[in-house]
Design a protein around this motif. Structure first.
Motif, short mmCIF file in Angstrom:
data_model
loop_
_atom_site.label_atom_id
_atom_site.label_comp_id
_atom_site.label_asym_id
_atom_site.label_seq_id
_atom_site.Cartn_x
_atom_site.Cartn_y
_atom_site.Cartn_z
N ALA A 90 2.69 1.79 -3.28
CA ALA A 90 1.73 2.25 -4.29
C ALA A 90 1.41 3.72 -4.09
O ALA A 90 1.40 4.50 -5.06
N GLN A 91 1.19 4.14 -2.86
CA GLN A 91 0.89 5.54 -2.57
C GLN A 91 2.05 6.45 -2.98
O GLN A 91 1.84 7.49 -3.59
N GLU A 92 3.26 6.06 -2.64
CA GLU A 92 4.43 6.88 -2.97
C GLU A 92 4.63 6.96 -4.48
O GLU A 92 4.92 8.03 -5.02
N VAL B 20 -2.05 1.00 -12.13
CA VAL B 20 -1.64 0.25 -10.94
C VAL B 20 -2.14 -1.18 -11.11
O VAL B 20 -3.34 -1.39 -11.37
N LEU C 143 2.35 6.63 -6.80
CA LEU C 143 1.28 7.48 -7.34
C LEU C 143 1.56 8.95 -7.05
O LEU C 143 1.38 9.82 -7.91
N HIS C 144 1.99 9.24 -5.83
CA HIS C 144 2.33 10.61 -5.46
C HIS C 144 3.42 11.16 -6.38
O HIS C 144 3.30 12.28 -6.89
N LEU D 233 0.83 -1.21 0.00
CA LEU D 233 0.00 0.00 0.00
C LEU D 233 0.86 1.26 0.00
O LEU D 233 0.64 2.17 -0.80
N ARG D 234 1.85 1.32 0.87
CA ARG D 234 2.67 2.52 0.99
C ARG D 234 3.51 2.77 -0.26
O ARG D 234 3.69 3.91 -0.68
#
Length: 100
Positions: free
Chosen positions: A13-15, A31, A17-18, A10-11
């Motif tokens: 993926a978030q980074e 994704v 995407l950011h 999750l983290r």
């Protein structure tokens, strides 16, 4: 899958995407999450069609905290992180975690 590996997926993926939204100028980001080898673990792939970059140049310039964070998260759960990018060719971030 152990919760630490789920959190790492999750983290990262978030980074990724950011980074794509903030830095790349991408018009599309994909994704994907698939089972790992032999059905164990998972493989996360985040692909963008943005400006791309030279990973070694980013490290030398000292603007790499997000990349370091993703690598640390991967290593912390026994996973591997691969970043493929080049100017004008977008970026692909691949995290593979082994499962439990």
């Amino acid at each position: 899958m152990p919760s630490a590996q789920e959190a790492a997926l999750l983290r990262v993926a978030q980074e990724a995407l950011h980074n794509a939204l903030r830095h790349s100028g991408a018009t599309a980001v994909r994704v994907e999450l698939h089972p790992g080898r032999a059905g164990r673990g998972a493989v996360l792939t985040v692909t963008d069609d943005g400006a791309g970059f030279v990973p070694d140049d980013v490290r030398r310039a000292g603007r790499h905290l997000g990349l370091v964070s993703m690598r640390d998260r991967a290593a912390g759960v026994g996973g591997t992180l691969r970043i493929e990018s080049a100017p004008g060719r977008g970026t692909v971030v691949v995290l593979e975690v082994p499962g439990g």
